[in-house]
Design a protein around this motif. Structure first.
Motif, PDB file in Angstrom:
ATOM      1  N   TYR A 140     -19.608  58.473  -7.159  1.00 21.48           N
ATOM      2  CA  TYR A 140     -19.836  57.750  -8.660  1.00 21.48           C
ATOM      3  C   TYR A 140     -18.925  58.130  -9.430  1.00 21.48           C
ATOM      4  N   PRO A 141     -18.528  57.294 -10.534  1.00 17.52           N
ATOM      5  CA  PRO A 141     -18.526  55.789 -10.340  1.00 17.52           C
ATOM      6  C   PRO A 141     -17.629  55.209  -9.618  1.00 17.52           C
ATOM      7  N   GLU A 142     -17.870  53.973  -9.026  1.00 17.84           N
ATOM      8  CA  GLU A 142     -16.998  53.339  -8.206  1.00 17.84           C
ATOM      9  C   GLU A 142     -16.914  52.053  -8.414  1.00 17.84           C
ATOM     10  N   ASN A 143     -15.892  51.348  -8.603  1.00 20.47           N
ATOM     11  CA  ASN A 143     -15.675  49.823  -8.778  1.00 20.47           C
ATOM     12  C   ASN A 143     -14.919  49.395  -7.605  1.00 20.47           C
ATOM     13  N   ILE A 144     -15.756  48.133  -7.075  1.00 16.72           N
ATOM     14  CA  ILE A 144     -15.442  47.551  -5.962  1.00 16.72           C
ATOM     15  C   ILE A 144     -14.918  46.039  -6.251  1.00 16.72           C
ATOM     16  N   PHE A 145     -13.694  45.700  -6.014  1.00 16.64           N
ATOM     17  CA  PHE A 145     -13.075  44.386  -6.239  1.00 16.64           C
ATOM     18  C   PHE A 145     -13.191  43.571  -5.033  1.00 16.64           C
ATOM     19  N   ILE A 146     -14.028  42.673  -5.110  1.00 18.78           N
ATOM     20  CA  ILE A 146     -14.090  41.532  -4.002  1.00 18.78           C
ATOM     21  C   ILE A 146     -13.366  40.118  -4.294  1.00 18.78           C
ATOM     22  N   ASN A 147     -12.585  39.521  -3.351  1.00 24.55           N
ATOM     23  CA  ASN A 147     -12.122  38.204  -3.597  1.00 24.55           C
ATOM     24  C   ASN A 147     -13.130  37.078  -3.585  1.00 24.55           C
ATOM     25  N   LYS A 148     -12.544  36.016  -3.716  1.00 25.97           N
ATOM     26  CA  LYS A 148     -13.251  34.649  -3.637  1.00 25.97           C
ATOM     27  C   LYS A 148     -13.811  34.501  -2.087  1.00 25.97           C
ATOM     28  N   GLU A 149     -13.142  35.135  -1.354  1.00 24.93           N
ATOM     29  CA  GLU A 149     -13.574  34.849   0.448  1.00 24.93           C
ATOM     30  C   GLU A 149     -14.547  35.898   0.521  1.00 24.93           C
ATOM     31  N   GLY A 150     -14.885  36.916  -0.422  1.00 26.65           N
ATOM     32  CA  GLY A 150     -16.131  37.696  -0.196  1.00 26.65           C
ATOM     33  C   GLY A 150     -15.409  38.981   0.847  1.00 26.65           C
ATOM     34  N   LYS A 151     -14.099  39.395   0.535  1.00 25.92           N
ATOM     35  CA  LYS A 151     -13.533  40.629   1.394  1.00 25.92           C
ATOM     36  C   LYS A 151     -13.134  41.521   0.049  1.00 25.92           C
ATOM     37  N   ILE A 152     -13.535  42.815   0.447  1.00 24.72           N
ATOM     38  CA  ILE A 152     -13.130  43.841  -0.255  1.00 24.72           C
ATOM     39  C   ILE A 152     -11.621  44.165  -0.431  1.00 24.72           C
ATOM     40  N   GLU A 153     -11.201  43.728  -1.847  1.00 23.27           N
ATOM     41  CA  GLU A 153      -9.617  43.895  -1.890  1.00 23.27           C
ATOM     42  C   GLU A 153      -9.141  45.292  -2.306  1.00 23.27           C
ATOM     43  N   ARG A 166      -4.234  53.354 -16.107  1.00 21.23           N
ATOM     44  CA  ARG A 166      -5.264  52.977 -15.162  1.00 21.23           C
ATOM     45  C   ARG A 166      -5.964  51.781 -15.683  1.00 21.23           C
ATOM     46  N   ILE A 167      -6.234  51.627 -16.901  1.00 19.97           N
ATOM     47  CA  ILE A 167      -6.618  50.350 -17.567  1.00 19.97           C
ATOM     48  C   ILE A 167      -5.800  49.443 -17.012  1.00 19.97           C
ATOM     49  N   LYS A 168      -4.518  49.257 -17.387  1.00 23.70           N
ATOM     50  CA  LYS A 168      -3.557  48.347 -16.915  1.00 23.70           C
ATOM     51  C   LYS A 168      -3.606  48.018 -15.693  1.00 23.70           C
ATOM     52  N   TYR A 169      -3.721  49.104 -14.474  1.00 23.98           N
ATOM     53  CA  TYR A 169      -4.101  48.982 -13.175  1.00 23.98           C
ATOM     54  C   TYR A 169      -5.149  48.161 -12.787  1.00 23.98           C
ATOM     55  N   PHE A 170      -6.150  48.344 -13.630  1.00 20.52           N
ATOM     56  CA  PHE A 170      -7.406  47.489 -13.347  1.00 20.52           C
ATOM     57  C   PHE A 170      -7.248  45.983 -13.608  1.00 20.52           C
ATOM     58  N   GLU A 171      -6.570  45.972 -14.651  1.00 19.85           N
ATOM     59  CA  GLU A 171      -6.346  44.452 -15.403  1.00 19.85           C
ATOM     60  C   GLU A 171      -5.298  43.760 -14.015  1.00 19.85           C
ATOM     61  N   THR A 172      -4.349  44.514 -13.442  1.00 18.55           N
ATOM     62  CA  THR A 172      -3.549  44.179 -12.490  1.00 18.55           C
ATOM     63  C   THR A 172      -4.522  43.535 -11.117  1.00 18.55           C
ATOM     64  N   LEU A 173      -5.514  44.518 -10.973  1.00 19.98           N
ATOM     65  CA  LEU A 173      -6.108  44.287  -9.759  1.00 19.98           C
ATOM     66  C   LEU A 173      -6.934  42.941  -9.872  1.00 19.98           C
ATOM     67  N   ILE A 174      -7.616  42.921 -10.959  1.00 18.16           N
ATOM     68  CA  ILE A 174      -8.347  41.670 -11.410  1.00 18.16           C
ATOM     69  C   ILE A 174      -7.767  40.273 -11.499  1.00 18.16           C
ATOM     70  N   GLU A 175      -6.556  40.499 -11.893  1.00 16.01           N
ATOM     71  CA  GLU A 175      -5.368  39.305 -12.164  1.00 16.01           C
ATOM     72  C   GLU A 175      -5.127  39.008 -10.640  1.00 16.01           C
ATOM     73  N   LYS A 176      -5.064  39.781  -9.966  1.00 12.01           N
ATOM     74  CA  LYS A 176      -4.507  39.618  -8.366  1.00 12.01           C
ATOM     75  C   LYS A 176      -5.542  38.831  -7.684  1.00 12.01           C
ATOM     76  N   LEU A 177      -6.890  38.894  -8.045  1.00 10.82           N
ATOM     77  CA  LEU A 177      -8.088  38.414  -7.832  1.00 10.82           C
ATOM     78  C   LEU A 177      -8.144  36.882  -8.157  1.00 10.82           C
ATOM     79  N   LEU A 178      -7.656  36.686  -9.322  1.00 11.00           N
ATOM     80  CA  LEU A 178      -7.919  35.361  -9.693  1.00 11.00           C
ATOM     81  C   LEU A 178      -6.954  34.372  -8.984  1.00 11.00           C
TER      82      LEU A 178
END
Length: 178
Positions: A140-153, A166-178
């Motif tokens: 912990y802590p852990e952040n899990i990014f799940i796409n619209k199809e329900g798969k862990i990215e 690292r903040i920019k990296y998290f933003e990149t991961l979120i934008e990739k999900l969109l």
């Protein structure tokens, strides 16, 4: 280059104190070395419904209209509390496009008392130990990014206000999900 280290409990062997650790090295968005197994990345999360702390029904997994970012945390976790201000900023920036959920094994009373003193703007799901065990890989802590199809990215550890890359990296991961 982003380098992170995960330390474990102290060990004593032959009067020597050691602290085992794992490390990750990432260049840009690509891991060269990853401390934790990424076996859960790509895993399809079966649709599971929950009731949030505020009484709203939410679902994790399965096909969704929006991607989901899950934060696994607990009340006594200093790293969890440390990253909350940055997580709040991400939720503020992407909250209309992404579901932000915080899951904990703590009970409703303990979480409510904590949230009365500490701002954490995610939707909260309590008593979620079984589900956390299913999707989490810890620590912990852990952040899990799940796409619209329900798969862990992606699965990522702690986020710090002091680490802008690292903040920019998290933003990149979120934008990739969109």
């Amino acid at each position: 280059m982003d380098f992170s280290t995960v330390y474990y409990q102290l060990d004593t062997v032959n009067n020597l104190i050691t602290q085992p650790f794992k490390y990750s090295v990432r260049i840009g968005n690509e891991y060269i070395v990853r401390s934790d197994s990424d076996e859960k990345i790509g895993m399809a999360v079966a649709r599971t419904e929950f009731i949030t702390l505020t009484g709203e029904k939410v679902a994790i997994g399965g096909k969704q209209a929006k991607p989901t970012v899950i934060n696994l945390w607990f009340v006594g976790c200093k790293g969890c509390v440390q990253e909350m201000p940055v997580l709040n900023k991400l939720q503020e920036k992407y909250g209309k496009e992404v579901n932000f959920l915080a899951l904990t094994f703590n009970d409703e009373d303990r979480v409510s008392r904590f949230l009365n003193k500490t701002q954490f703007n995610y939707d909260h799901i309590v008593n979620a130990g079984d589900f956390i065990e299913l999707i989490g890989s810890q620590p912990y802590p852990e952040n899990i990014f799940i796409n619209k199809e329900g798969k862990i990215e992606n699965i990522e550890g702690i986020l710090s206000e002091a680490n802008l890359s690292r903040i920019k990296y998290f933003e990149t991961l979120i934008e990739k999900l969109l």
